[in-house]
Design an enzyme around this catalytic site. Structure first.
Site, short mmCIF file in Angstrom:
data_model
loop_
_atom_site.label_atom_id
_atom_site.label_comp_id
_atom_site.label_asym_id
_atom_site.label_seq_id
_atom_site.Cartn_x
_atom_site.Cartn_y
_atom_site.Cartn_z
N TYR A 193 -6.03 6.29 4.52
CA TYR A 193 -6.29 5.23 3.55
C TYR A 193 -5.48 3.97 3.89
O TYR A 193 -6.02 2.86 3.97
CB TYR A 193 -5.96 5.69 2.12
CG TYR A 193 -5.94 4.52 1.19
CD1 TYR A 193 -7.13 3.97 0.74
CD2 TYR A 193 -4.74 3.91 0.83
CE1 TYR A 193 -7.12 2.84 -0.05
CE2 TYR A 193 -4.73 2.78 0.04
CZ TYR A 193 -5.92 2.25 -0.40
OH TYR A 193 -5.92 1.13 -1.15
N GLU A 251 0.83 -1.21 0.00
CA GLU A 251 0.00 0.00 0.00
C GLU A 251 0.86 1.26 0.00
O GLU A 251 0.53 2.24 -0.65
CB GLU A 251 -0.96 0.02 1.20
CG GLU A 251 -2.07 -1.02 1.12
CD GLU A 251 -3.03 -0.80 -0.06
OE1 GLU A 251 -3.00 0.28 -0.67
OE2 GLU A 251 -3.79 -1.73 -0.38
N ASP A 265 -9.48 5.68 -1.49
CA ASP A 265 -8.45 6.43 -2.21
C ASP A 265 -9.12 7.16 -3.37
O ASP A 265 -10.36 7.18 -3.48
CB ASP A 265 -7.32 5.50 -2.68
CG ASP A 265 -7.77 4.55 -3.78
OD1 ASP A 265 -9.00 4.48 -4.06
OD2 ASP A 265 -6.91 3.87 -4.36
#
Ligand code: SF4
Length: 350
Positions: free
Chosen positions: A124, A43, A142
């Site tokens: 996020y 991520e 996102d």
């Protein structure tokens, strides 16, 4: 609001995901939980970066530092060099700070709220790790997910005000039983079907519930604020070479390309900057320059090649171009993209 009950929308999205989703190395099998280190690493790398660009870096990091404890013990310079080329270098610094904080506390915390307290974890990423690795029923939103939700509800609230609405909408859809799959499915939908241009509505599991598709406004959602122009800066980069290598400096920890190995540069600013030669050496300004675009400005760099005669003390070179050392090919490979462009130009014009 939604044109269909949230539970129905969620069920359709998960069925679409189950029918065939992107096979990515950091993803757990459908219905299973992911490894927090892999989820977090992927991520962080995926922020502002495409999957295709991330894949080789993800594999290389995992091979070299297979656990968060191994990454926590990594040498800063080695980790920064391994990140070179992926851009947004503050992420690499945060990555190390976060790995060290996680190793110091004995592992990743398991909730979004606690994850948010780790260095460099924004809302996020914290939500994505909490949902995918720990099964917390939180939605991770996102830019892709914002776009899908703005279209699904045909909401004309401009960004960034729409962000808070998107979080509430996503949270209303997040299922208690498969939150991780929901996060990945919504990301996949935004990345592969509900694309910024030409959304593939025929393949979309939400097509008959999508208000923007019906209204013909999909490409106008989300509404974006007016763009301000990116300032254009000029500057100089120096290829300082001798029979001992190329002079490399480490950029200050704070600021652009912080902590990275780099060629010496002058100031980068709006308006004309003439190459300025420090010390007594003659330089040759190449007739081509390096163009590079950063998030907040674009840059045009004049490239000046400077030959340092044999036997010149390093202190003299440092006085002219900053504290550094004579680097070889492996050091040059660890420089960020803008510096690689300058290197390529020099190599092409030799
Ligand atoms: Fe996006 Fe089209 Fe699906 Fe609406 S129907 S969410 S615009 S892909």
């Amino acid at each position: 609001m939604f044109a269909l009950a949230p539970a129905q929308l969620t069920a359709r999205l998960l069925a679409w995901y189950d029918a065939g989703h992107r096979d990515l190395p950091w993803r757990p099998a459908a219905g299973e939980r992911g490894d927090p280190y892999r989820v977090w690493l992927s991520e962080v790398m995926l922020q502002q970066t495409t999957v295709a660009a991330v894949l080789p870096y993800y594999r290389a990091f995992l091979a070299r530092w297979p656990t968060v404890e191994a990454l926590a013990a990594a040498d800063d310079a080695e980790a920064m060099a391994a990140w070179a080329g992926l851009g947004y270098y503050s992420r690499a610094r945060n990555l190390l700070a976060c790995a060290r904080a996680v190793a110091a506390r004995g592992g990743f915390p398991r909730t979004e709220a606690e994850l948010r307290r780790l260095p460099g974890l924004g809302p996020y990423t914290a939500a994505a790790v909490a949902a995918i690795a720990f099964g917390e029923a939180v939605a991770a939103v996102d830019g892709n997910v914002e776009r899908v939700l703005a279209r699904l509800t045909d909401d004309a609230t401009p960004l960034p005000a729409f962000k808070a609405k998107a979080r509430a909408l996503a949270q209303a859809l997040a299922p208690a039983d498969r939150p991780g799959d929901f996060v990945q499915a919504s990301i996949d939908l935004g990345a592969t079907v509900c694309r910024p241009r030409n959304p593939d509505c025929l393949l979309c599991p939400w097509r008959d519930a999508c208000r923007a598709r019906v209204a013909g406004t999909a490409e106008a959602r989300p509404v974006r604020p007016e763009k301000k122009g990116r300032p254009h800066r000029l500057g100089t980069v120096y290829w300082v070479w001798s029979d001992r290598g190329v002079w490399l400096v480490r950029r200050p920890e704070k600021g652009l390309l912080g902590g990275m190995l780099a060629l010496p540069t002058g100031e980068w600013r709006v308006g004309e900057v003439r190459p300025r030669l420090e010390g007594a050496w003659a330089g040759i300004t190449l007739n081509r320059s390096v163009a590079h675009v950063f998030t907040h400005f674009s840059l045009d760099l004049a490239v000046v090649r400077v030959h340092i005669p044999h036997g010149t003390p390093e202190a003299e070179v440092a006085a002219g171009f900053g504290e550094g050392f004579w680097g070889g090919a492996a050091d040059l490979d660890g420089m960020p993209s803008v510096m690689q462009k300058a290197r390529k130009l020099v190599e092409e014009t030799r």
